[in-house]
Design an enzyme around this catalytic site. Structure first.
Site: not given
Ligand code: MRU
Length: 365
Positions: A53-54, A90, A203, A244, A254-255
């Site tokens: 992920r990321g 995703r 995370q 993201d 972002n998250k």
């Molecule tokens: O849902 P995930 O774990 O894929 O989330 C993405 C992320 O890891 C974060 O949003 C992160 O802050 C940005 S990706 C470097």
């Protein structure tokens, strides 16, 4: 980065077994399983189910997924089907589409017999490019940390708050938001990291805290609601998060929870930076608040929490009444007005259409 003294990337081609390997991140920090991805379906599952992920790592995984499929079937139909199958895994992280488009455009003009080799090589290069971009982000971000350190009493740590995991596990290596932190640590500038737990998938608790511990970086895990209080009390000097997908006008997706941290940072005059490699910029999206699709994930992630019980067994527990309905938007968008700057591999850009266009003129249409 290092795990028990051994250097790892989050994805790699193992030339001994001739397979692509990843760390199955669902089990961290309690287990460290390395698994092989050998079929297109493996790659799709790994992205969808968040073994990886990321945004940058999702892109790198998709590139290798396309490459592995070329070994099985290098036809045009296979390229198109693989693009669709991997793309639908995703919806928010733009590096996925970036990598798939890149591979498709590279492979289609080639004769079928040369596609597999070229694809494997290019997937490896995409990984190397991500590592180098993140290293550069770290060097640019280091300057920000140095400037703040210079304003503090000698030896006092620069207190940095981060959200989710934008560490080496979210990229191929170094991380985005964590790269300046790792570089500061190497430069022996004292830093202290406030790690948001980042519900619902945690995370921060499971991955960022593990990364910080593995590298001996001073850190404390906090609940997501603690950041505002710490900021009010002068305990945060700087916020650095990942993204993201960032729109061409500088809005940052972002998250979930990032937006609230940006609001609290603005209210307390704390610099709020976003670290990103250029494949995370979506040049086709202008208004990030309106146009970026936000992934809605399963309610089980909200109603249950996974972790280690006192007897050491790993388990998932329900934290609410039976059948509680849950909403689970996985990302939010922080408008550019709340962002101090975008730390890219080329330097620090203003979070604005002009700022990004100046830094990356070749992408502006
Ligand atoms: O849902 P995930 O774990 O894929 O989330 C993405 C992320 O890891 C974060 O949003 C992160 O802050 C940005 S990706 C470097």
């Amino acid at each position: 980065m290092k795990v028990n003294g051994k250097h790892y990337r989050s994805i790699w081609f193992d030339s001994t077994s001739n397979t692509v390997k990843i760390i199955d991140q669902r089990w961290l920090p309690h287990k460290f399983p390395i698994v092989e991805l050998t079929t297109r379906q493996n790659f799709a599952d790994a992205i969808r189910e968040m073994w990886v992920r990321g945004a940058p790592l999702i892109g790198a995984t998709a590139a290798y997924g396309m490459a592995v499929q070329m070994l099985n079937d290098p036809s045009d139909t296979s390229i198109d089907e693989t693009w669709e199958i991997l793309h639908e895994t995703r919806p928010t992280a733009i590096n996925l589409r970036w990598a798939l488009n890149h591979m498709r455009e590279l492979l289609k003009p080639l004769p079928e017999k040369s596609r597999a080799l070229v694809a494997m090589q290019r997937a490896g290069e995409i990984c190397d490019e991500d590592v180098e971009a993140n290293r550069q982000i770290g060097l640019h971000g280091l300057e920000i940390i140095k400037q703040i350190a210079a304003t503090k009493p000698p030896g006092a740590p620069v207190n940095i708050l981060t959200h989710c995991n934008a560490g080496w596990l979210a990229t191929v290596d170094w991380g985005t938001a964590t790269s300046p932190i790792y570089h500061a640590n190497e430069a022996e500038i004292p830093v202290h990291v406030w790690v948001d737990e980042t519900r619902p998938r945690n995370q921060g608790a499971q991955l960022t805290a593990w990364e910080m511990d593995s590298h001996g970086i001073s850190h404390q895990l906090i609940v997501d609601n603690a950041g505002g209080h710490l900021m009010q009390n002068g305990e945060v000097d700087l916020v650095i998060v990942g993204t993201d997908r960032t729109s061409a006008n500088g809005d940052v997706c972002n998250k979930i929870g990032t937006y609230l941290k940006a609001l609290a940072a603005r209210d307390n005059d704390i610099p709020f930076y976003v670290a990103l490699p250029s494949p995370t910029i979506d040049w086709s999206v202008g208004d990030g608040e309106k146009e970026i699709p936000i992934e809605e994930r399963h309610g089980d992630e909200v109603t249950k929490v996974w972790g280690k019980l006192d007897d050491g067994t790993l388990a998932s527990v329900q934290i609410c009444p039976d059948n509680t309905p849950a909403g689970n938007p996985a990302f939010d968008v922080t408008p550019r007005r709340l962002i101090t700057g975008l730390i890219t591999e080329r330097g620090i850009a203003e979070a604005s259409p002009e700022g990004l266009a100046k830094m990356f003129p070749e992408f502006v249409r």
